[in-house]
Scaffold this active site. Structure first.
Site, short mmCIF file in Angstrom:
data_model
loop_
_atom_site.label_atom_id
_atom_site.label_comp_id
_atom_site.label_asym_id
_atom_site.label_seq_id
_atom_site.Cartn_x
_atom_site.Cartn_y
_atom_site.Cartn_z
N LYS A 184 0.82 -1.21 0.00
CA LYS A 184 0.00 0.00 0.00
C LYS A 184 0.86 1.26 0.00
O LYS A 184 1.82 1.37 0.74
CB LYS A 184 -0.88 -0.01 1.25
CG LYS A 184 -2.04 0.94 1.21
CD LYS A 184 -3.06 0.52 2.27
CE LYS A 184 -4.30 1.36 2.24
NZ LYS A 184 -4.98 1.41 0.96
N GLY A 211 6.60 0.86 5.63
CA GLY A 211 7.48 -0.08 4.92
C GLY A 211 7.48 0.16 3.42
O GLY A 211 8.54 0.11 2.77
N CYS A 212 6.32 0.44 2.85
CA CYS A 212 6.22 0.65 1.41
C CYS A 212 6.89 1.95 1.00
O CYS A 212 7.52 2.03 -0.06
CB CYS A 212 4.75 0.62 0.97
SG CYS A 212 3.98 -0.98 1.28
N THR A 213 6.76 2.97 1.83
CA THR A 213 7.42 4.24 1.54
C THR A 213 8.93 4.07 1.60
O THR A 213 9.66 4.54 0.72
CB THR A 213 6.96 5.33 2.53
OG1 THR A 213 5.54 5.50 2.38
CG2 THR A 213 7.66 6.65 2.27
N ALA A 231 10.10 2.15 -1.53
CA ALA A 231 10.05 2.99 -2.72
C ALA A 231 11.20 4.01 -2.71
O ALA A 231 11.86 4.23 -3.74
CB ALA A 231 8.70 3.70 -2.82
#
Length: 156
Positions: free
Chosen positions: A42, A47-49, A52
């Site tokens: 998401k 974690g995703c930020t 990325a």
């Protein structure tokens, strides 16, 4: 739950999805280049930020190896566009709202949150060569040091 089990040497499943730039993108568009295809749960989550931004910060190393980075989640193209702009991400984000590509790559798994069970994306990365063949697979990715592992594989 996903039953697809891709392995190194398999042909990467092709797809066409909407992008953060309001266009459609197909895996076959990248033939002749290596592709890092990473699936994440998401936009705008910690974690995703971090993942990325780690890809963003290492982008020149990937470009030097003729490698494109593509991120895929089930978020909308509009949400991807906002996420991309917020963190100045220099690579394409694709929207797999229905989860068809996630299923083709075998990365949807049962998850549990606050007693609720749902199908969610298992953070995974695929290295695909210039001919569309899978050369590397990382499943259940831990964000810390993941980029270094992927870059190391590209050096092989």
């Amino acid at each position: 739950m996903s039953v697809v089990s891709l392995k190194i040497g398999d042909k990467a499943p092709d797809f066409t999805l909407p992008s953060d730039e309001n266009r459609t993108v197909s895996l076959k568009d990248f033939r002749g280049k290596k592709v890092i295809l990473y699936f994440y749960p998401k936009d705008n989550t910690p974690g995703c930020t971090k993942e990325a931004c780690d890809f963003r910060d290492s982008e020149m190393h990937f470009k030097a190896k003729n490698t494109e980075i593509i991120g895929i989640s089930k978020d909308s193209a509009e949400k991807h566009s906002q996420f991309k702009n917020k963190y100045t991400l220099p690579f394409t984000l694709l929207s797999d709202i229905n989860g068809d590509v996630c299923e083709a790559y075998g990365i949807l798994n049962k998850k549990s949150l606050f007693g609720n069970t749902f199908l969610g994306i298992e953070r995974s990365t695929f290295l695909i060569d210039e001919n569309g063949i899978i050369q590397g697979i990382w499943r259940k990715v831990k964000v810390k040091e993941h980029i270094q592992k992927v870059l190391h594989e590209l050096d092989q």
